[in-house]
Every structure is written in structure tokens, then in C-alpha cells.
Write an enzyme that holds these catalytic residues in place. Sequence first.
Site, PDB file in Angstrom:
ATOM      1  CE  LYS A  84      41.215  36.891  42.306  1.00 57.45           C
ATOM      2  NZ  LYS A  84      40.135  37.269  41.360  1.00 57.45           N
ATOM      3  CB  SER A 153      37.607  38.921  43.599  1.00 56.94           C
ATOM      4  OG  SER A 153      37.888  38.274  42.358  1.00 56.94           O
ATOM      5  CB  SER A 177      37.264  39.976  39.542  1.00 59.27           C
ATOM      6  OG  SER A 177      36.098  39.761  40.293  1.00 59.27           O
TER       7      SER A 177
END
Length: 438
Positions: A84, A153, A177
Site C-alpha cells: 500500500k 482505503s 480499511s
Amino acid sequence: MDEPLVRPRSLTGEAAGLRAGRPELPEYVDRFCTLVERVDPLIHAFVPEPGRHDRLRAQAGELAARYPDPAGRPPLYGVAVGVKDIVHVDGLPTHGGSALPPGVLAGPQAAVVDRLRAAGALVAGKTVTAEFAASAPGPTRNPHHPGHTPGGSSSGSAAAVAAGLVPLAIGTQTVGSVIRPAAYCGVVGFRPTYGRIPVDGVIPNAPSFDTLGVFTADLAGVALAAPLLCDDWRPTAEGAEGAEPVLGVPDGTYLEHAEPAALRAFEEQLERLARAGLTVRRVELFPDFAEVGRRLQAVNRFELARSHADWFARFGGLYRPETVAGIRVGQGVAPEDRAAALRFRERLRDRVAAAGAAAGVDLWLAPSATGGAPEGLHGTGDAVMSLPWSFLGRPALSLPAGRTPGGLPLGLQVVGAEGGDERLLAQAVGLERVLAER
């Protein structure tokens, strides 16, 4: 465009094959890069990277030279892993899903990346995140239904695993997330106990909640990755996965946040587990759920504003409106309100632990999300089903568990005791098996 692009790959199978030289790393890298070039323009899971193929070719060559003997190769030898884009990786810029200059966000490589590389993994690239792991979505599409959000996210990480671009990806969870995008994308997501994986080298959102997690195609993949990434992993006793856990259902206003179709699917999942011989007990757990949400938001927004105080002062005009709104709210939260919310959390931890012990509950179950992935890419969905567990810092899994009438994946959230990550993974094996039965 709404054709599914779902081809998840087994982490355990891929890792075993690579250690044995099937395929050799140059071929593996070539295949991966060809796949990304063909599929990623359709789902946008990865941050674009000029020179990705050359970088991975060079790193694969170094790895192969370091481990010529298959018998001595580490567990994730050569495995391509998505990371990420709030996690610092040496040699790759960190954008955080934002328009801020990458040099401003630079920092030392994250400890989790150190551990991945020590285990032999290749960082396939940065995966798309909502801006600064908050709520402003990136361009990633859901591989099952590209007209729908993949969640957030950690959107790119979940989509990359669901589409079979990588068998393992790293995400973060502040509220929902990891668990929510795992459910929306039909893969397994694991959010360990708060603090179990060091967050050094990760851009903070709300440090009281921020937790690194992983996405894989199945629970076996999590069981391979978690001991390599988590601090002080303790192997479970042999046969622990065969122990039948008592399953708790937190009845009340919390579950009422799920959509009717998701609740019907959840009840069907509970019935299947009960028919398989597992004990299911319903417990009134969060009678003050609205207050839990208010307290979490006070801490979250206060810490978001504090985490971005310097950057926002210098580059506030480059932030997206959703993030600006969250920071502005946080600037209005008093420090004493945050402190009071954290004291409330300690009381809630004691209360939930006592309720679980009184009912003999080993694992709590709930829907992973309020329903299937919403249509459109303007949002990332509602994190409310993860909210209390993230507030408490408890470990959680999302296991694929059926579909909506429209064919969107659903997930079953399985929550363990604080620090009980090993037991959670071991006891979830039986649940995964029941949910997979036709």
C-alpha cells in the site's frame, strides 16, 4: 465495463513452486509484468511505475544469486507482493494517494517491508490507496464488478489479490480499511491485534488505531504470511485448528447497521455453522454503539489532524476535499475529548472481555461490511461493521461468505481476543471450510 476480472492465486502454492524453481524467477517476473500490463489498466490496482520490469528483473537476479540452493530458500522466495502506497519502500516513491510532492513524504523503509524482503519477497509495486488512507478514493475498480468500488482505503491491495496480480498484498486499517475491501473483493483480509506488526515507516492516519494487515486468496495464505510479519508469533498447539470455538453474535444496534440482504446472508451463515456442529450464542454487546462511534471519531479525527499538521500547513491546497473536511473536524476536537475517548475505550475493553467470558465466547462474528460493494467509484463504502473491533484493537478476519442477489461478494467477519491472533487463525480454519461447502 462490468466483466469480472477475478483470478486469485494461492500464496502457499505459489511460494512452494518458486522455492522449487517452478518457474525460475526471470520467467516469473516476465509473467507478472505481462499480467500487470494487460489487466491493471482495467482495475488500476497499482500505482504506475516506469521501469517496473527492469527493477524486478534486477532484484530477482540478486535474489536467485543469494539462494542458489532450493533447500535454503526463504518462505516467500520470489513471491510478488503489493504494498500500500502509504508504506515506505526503498527505491519507490511514496505518494499516499495524494498530489503532495513525493520527496515531502519520503522516509526510511518500513519494518514490514524489511520483513517481507527478509522472507524473500519481491515488492511488485505500490498499490493504490485512498488519499492518506482516509476517505477520498483512488481510481481502483472492483475486479468482480468494475463499476463498483473495491472498498478502501486499501483498495489497490484488495483488488490486486482478487484479480490474481499478486498472491499477497499489504494494507492498513484504521477503522475498516482491510476487512471491508477484502469483503467487497471476495478475498481473505487479516487485521492483526493492534501493534502486532510494527508501523515504523508507515504514514500515520490515527496512530491509536493504525494497524498493518494482509490480503490473500485464502486462510492458508494468511497462515503463511502472518508469522513472518507479526511480532512474537507463537505457533498454536498441534490440533488447535480442530477445536470447536463457541461463536458469539453481538446482537443489538450494531448489527442493525447492516443492510437487510447482508443480515439475511449472515443469518444463513450462522445456520450453516450451527448445522456443522458449532455453538452460536447471541449476546447483547454494544448497547451504547452510537457512543462507541462518537468516541472513535473523536480520536480518529484529532489524530488525523495532528498527523498532518505540518504537511497540511504547507500543502493544504493540494489535499482533496474529503481529507480536508476530516482534518478540519479534527482541528476542532479538544485534547481532553481525545483523552476521555481513550479512557472510554479501556472501560469498553473490560466490558467486552467480561461479556465474552461470561458467555464462553471464543470468536465474535459479524458481517464484514454493511452489504456488497456500492456502485460507483466516488466513495469506498461504510466502515461501521469494523468500527468497534478497530476501536478495541482486536484481531479480525474477513472470510469470503456468499454473494448478494446481484452477485457481489460478501464477507464474514471473525474477531478474536486481543493478542489471540494465532488462535483466531487456527480456529477460523473450520469456519472457512464450512463456508466453502456447497
